[in-house]
Scaffold this active site. Structure first.
Site, PDB file in Angstrom:
ATOM      1  N   SER A  22       0.846  -1.145  -0.014  1.00  0.00           N
ATOM      2  CA  SER A  22       0.084  -0.095  -0.052  1.00  0.00           C
ATOM      3  C   SER A  22       1.062   1.319   0.069  1.00  0.00           C
ATOM      4  O   SER A  22       0.047   2.242   0.161  1.00  0.00           O
ATOM      5  CB  SER A  22      -0.832  -0.051   1.392  1.00  0.00           C
ATOM      6  N   ASN A 109      -1.451  -1.583  13.855  1.00  0.00           N
ATOM      7  CA  ASN A 109      -3.060  -1.641  13.776  1.00  0.00           C
ATOM      8  C   ASN A 109      -3.370  -0.264  14.762  1.00  0.00           C
ATOM      9  O   ASN A 109      -4.119   0.430  14.101  1.00  0.00           O
ATOM     10  CB  ASN A 109      -3.864  -2.902  14.445  1.00  0.00           C
ATOM     11  N   THR A 154     -40.938  24.666  -7.146  1.00  0.00           N
ATOM     12  CA  THR A 154     -41.204  23.361  -6.613  1.00  0.00           C
ATOM     13  C   THR A 154     -41.363  22.523  -7.989  1.00  0.00           C
ATOM     14  O   THR A 154     -42.240  23.307  -8.881  1.00  0.00           O
ATOM     15  CB  THR A 154     -42.372  23.167  -5.702  1.00  0.00           C
ATOM     16  N   HIS A 155     -41.274  21.356  -8.120  1.00  0.00           N
ATOM     17  CA  HIS A 155     -41.261  20.453  -9.355  1.00  0.00           C
ATOM     18  C   HIS A 155     -40.795  21.139 -10.510  1.00  0.00           C
ATOM     19  O   HIS A 155     -41.198  20.951 -11.570  1.00  0.00           O
ATOM     20  CB  HIS A 155     -42.789  20.124  -9.383  1.00  0.00           C
ATOM     21  N   SER A 276     -16.196  24.934 -27.120  1.00  0.00           N
ATOM     22  CA  SER A 276     -16.249  23.552 -27.841  1.00  0.00           C
ATOM     23  C   SER A 276     -15.396  23.751 -28.641  1.00  0.00           C
ATOM     24  O   SER A 276     -14.990  24.789 -29.548  1.00  0.00           O
ATOM     25  CB  SER A 276     -17.780  23.754 -28.496  1.00  0.00           C
ATOM     26  N   LYS A 282     -20.142  28.201 -28.418  1.00  0.00           N
ATOM     27  CA  LYS A 282     -20.487  27.779 -26.954  1.00  0.00           C
ATOM     28  C   LYS A 282     -19.695  28.106 -25.799  1.00  0.00           C
ATOM     29  O   LYS A 282     -18.592  28.589 -26.020  1.00  0.00           O
ATOM     30  CB  LYS A 282     -20.411  26.044 -27.139  1.00  0.00           C
ATOM     31  N   ASN A 284     -19.543  26.655 -21.872  1.00  0.00           N
ATOM     32  CA  ASN A 284     -20.170  25.572 -21.187  1.00  0.00           C
ATOM     33  C   ASN A 284     -19.794  25.837 -19.699  1.00  0.00           C
ATOM     34  O   ASN A 284     -18.688  26.110 -19.557  1.00  0.00           O
ATOM     35  CB  ASN A 284     -19.633  24.440 -21.898  1.00  0.00           C
ATOM     36  N   GLU A 289     -20.616  21.396 -14.209  1.00  0.00           N
ATOM     37  CA  GLU A 289     -20.878  20.076 -14.436  1.00  0.00           C
ATOM     38  C   GLU A 289     -20.019  19.005 -13.847  1.00  0.00           C
ATOM     39  O   GLU A 289     -20.274  17.962 -13.479  1.00  0.00           O
ATOM     40  CB  GLU A 289     -20.732  19.770 -15.994  1.00  0.00           C
ATOM     41  N   TYR A 316      -8.761  -6.246  13.913  1.00  0.00           N
ATOM     42  CA  TYR A 316      -8.581  -5.651  12.592  1.00  0.00           C
ATOM     43  C   TYR A 316      -8.501  -6.790  11.412  1.00  0.00           C
ATOM     44  O   TYR A 316      -8.189  -7.973  11.790  1.00  0.00           O
ATOM     45  CB  TYR A 316      -7.059  -5.304  12.633  1.00  0.00           C
ATOM     46  N   GLN A 321      -7.317  -1.884   5.205  1.00  0.00           N
ATOM     47  CA  GLN A 321      -6.376  -1.149   4.456  1.00  0.00           C
ATOM     48  C   GLN A 321      -7.156  -0.392   3.100  1.00  0.00           C
ATOM     49  O   GLN A 321      -6.626   0.533   2.790  1.00  0.00           O
ATOM     50  CB  GLN A 321      -5.381  -2.157   4.034  1.00  0.00           C
ATOM     51  N   LYS A 324      -8.089   3.793   3.058  1.00  0.00           N
ATOM     52  CA  LYS A 324      -7.499   4.881   2.538  1.00  0.00           C
ATOM     53  C   LYS A 324      -7.701   5.434   1.282  1.00  0.00           C
ATOM     54  O   LYS A 324      -8.004   6.715   0.976  1.00  0.00           O
ATOM     55  CB  LYS A 324      -5.933   4.441   2.717  1.00  0.00           C
TER      56      LYS A 324
HETATM   57  N1  ARG Z   1      -1.257  -1.206   5.788  1.00  0.00           N
HETATM   58  C1  ARG Z   1      -2.234  -1.790   6.883  1.00  0.00           C
HETATM   59  C2  ARG Z   1      -3.307  -0.907   6.873  1.00  0.00           C
HETATM   60  O1  ARG Z   1      -3.542   0.018   6.366  1.00  0.00           O
HETATM   61  C3  ARG Z   1      -1.497  -1.400   8.167  1.00  0.00           C
HETATM   62  C4  ARG Z   1      -1.964  -2.309   9.227  1.00  0.00           C
HETATM   63  C5  ARG Z   1      -1.357  -3.649   8.774  1.00  0.00           C
HETATM   64  N2  ARG Z   1      -1.646  -4.535   9.983  1.00  0.00           N
HETATM   65  C6  ARG Z   1      -1.398  -5.847   9.847  1.00  0.00           C
HETATM   66  N3  ARG Z   1      -1.642  -6.547  10.813  1.00  0.00           N
HETATM   67  N4  ARG Z   1      -1.146  -6.421   8.538  1.00  0.00           N
HETATM   68  O2  ARG Z   1      -4.408  -1.395   7.318  1.00  0.00           O
END
Ligand code: ARG
Length: 459
Positions: A22, A109, A154-155, A276, A282, A284, A289, A316, A321, A324
């Site tokens: 990651s 974790n 409205t509508h 355009s 145009k 736009n 949008e 966990y 993961q 993110k």
């Molecule tokens: N890269 C992991 C995450 O974002 C970090 C925690 C990993 N922990 C593990 N026991 N593999 O969740």
């Protein structure tokens, strides 16, 4: 650097590494990871695990890592599993064997929970700052046309006349609630998880309150298992971002319509519109949008994390993961859209006469007339029927409200006394709506002033 391996006879396959690493996205958390690790080093020192000198060496090395990470080339060739492993690898290059002590009793974790919280806390502030800018732009736009009258819908059918500032203040209220929602998300994010270990609590005597003070957290988490399992705070942010995007997309849709040739109410600045490649005439509304379109991505991010978390066994799981990328994506999109919307608002030119004529030519005054009859003693249902007939007859004959006067109205029905005829002008009926929250001109002026004060309080 690998933070595990003793129990394995062979290393991970290339496919698995590629699949699970990651670093390419969680590197965004590097500054947070470093800051959290520095606080953890200080806590380990208070707990007697590191000496003061070791702590100073580690903290200083972390400072240099953070500084070096400003250069994207710092990550070139890195094969680390995640940002946490990467940072410890860099630490070990700088302080040698001492780096082996920084992770004493710590789990990724709790570390990932801490890092995301540190990062997200700032994102909440950023989103709130941008919301305040947008709210300011809306108030400025209201103040440019304080007396402009538009038909409210409205509508998507003309309903009743309202003041332009009253319309904009509706969005001000939505964004004020969004501001609160980001504040709520921040409050739940601003809780310090370190000391929780992998799930059972640290085996070392950390002063968790001291770590919280060090990192400027309002409080500490209360249950180590909850820490490893919890992503509610991320969902709270995504929810706040999603509702904000819904509001932004509705504003965008309104203004795409209002700036169309069909409505013709407003002109958007050249700086926020596109041409355009084929059609030379145009202009736009691409900025609006895109705001409308990007709302889908943010709502998607909220749903992605909802579905990732659903049914996960405590505590966990590596599934988490996957929190993110949606989080980063949503933050980027909502902040980008807020900035864009504020700029668009600054460029809006309202052609006041056009929406006024739209109100004047249509029967948006019908409710004003019916209410006036009711105030004069006619039962509202009867008044509604009478005005309905007046509208029907007018529509058939192609007559606008302005084609009637006191005399012709009285001939249509005796209930229409001379004072009622005044309400054929869309500006007049609004004066009967000086009720809290209504579009009465004095009420709206006061609401604008109050909104300015409220915004100053938020900032
Ligand atoms: N890269 C992991 C995450 O974002 C970090 C925690 C990993 N922990 C593990 N026991 N593999 O969740």
């Amino acid at each position: 650097m690998k933070l595990w391996g003793g129990r394995f006879e062979t290393g991970p396959s290339e496919v698995f590494e590629r699949f699970s690493n990651s670093l390419h996205f969680d590197r965004r958390l590097l500054a947070a990871d470093v800051r959290g690790s520095q606080a953890f080093a200080r806590s380990l020192t208070r707990a007697g695990v590191l000496t003061e000198a070791e702590c100073a060496t580690i903290v200083e090395a972390f400072d240099s890592i953070r500084a070096d990470a400003a250069d994207p080339a710092f990550f070139d060739g890195a094969t680390d599993e995640d940002v946490h492993s990467f940072v410890i690898g860099k630490l070990s290059q700088r302080v040698g064997a001492l780096a082996g002590k920084i992770h004493t009793g710590r789990s990724r974790n709790e570390q990932v929970s801490l890092d995301v919280r540190l990062w997200l806390r700032e994102e909440c502030d950023r989103s709130r700052g941008l919301l305040a800018e947008l709210m300011q732009a809306l108030l400025d736009l209201a103040a440019k046309y304080p007396h402009a009258v538009i038909p409210g819908y409205t509508h998507l059918r003309r309903a009743q006349p309202v003041l332009w500032p009253h319309y904009l203040l509706a969005y001000f209220e939505m964004f004020a609630r969004d501001f609160e929602r980001f504040g709520e998300a921040r409050r739940r994010t601003n809780v310090m998880p370190l000391g929780s270990g992998a799930l059972a609590g640290s085996g070392f005597p950390h002063d968790r309150e001291a770590i919280a003070r060090d990192l400027d957290f309002a409080e500490i988490t209360r249950n180590s298992m909850d820490v490893s399992a919890d992503r509610d705070f991320a969902l709270d942010y995504l929810y706040a971002a999603s509702v904000t995007m819904i509001h932004l997309s509705r504003l965008a849709e309104d203004w795409i319509l209002y700036s169309s040739e069909e409505f013709g109410w407003m002109e958007l600045g050249d700086g926020v519109t596109s041409g355009s490649s084929l059609m030379p005439q145009k202009k736009n509304p691409d900025s609006l949008e895109l705001i409308r379109g990007k709302s889908g991505r943010v709502l998607g991010a909220l749903n992605a994390l909802f579905f990732t978390m659903k049914g996960l066994p405590l505590t966990y799981n590596r599934d988490m993961q996957e929190d993110k990328e949606p989080l980063f994506e949503a933050a980027d999109q909502v902040n980008g859209c807020l900035e864009m919307a504020a700029l668009v608002a600054e460029t809006v030119v309202l052609r006041e006469q056009v929406p006024f004529d739209a109100a004047d030519e249509s029967w948006v005054v019908a409710t004003d007339l019916a209410e006036a009859l009711a105030r004069n003693g006619t039962a509202f249902h009867t008044a509604h029927q009478l005005v309905g007939r007046l509208v029907l007859e007018s529509v058939r004959a192609g007559r606008k409200p302005g084609d009637w006067n006191a005399e012709t109205l009285a001939r249509f029905a005796p209930e229409f006394t001379p004072d009622v005829a005044r309400l054929l002008d869309p500006r007049e009926g609004m004066k009967t709506r000086e009720i809290a929250g209504g579009t009465g001109p004095r009420t709206v002026a006061a609401a604008l002033a109050t909104a300015r004060d409220r915004l100053a309080q938020l900032r």
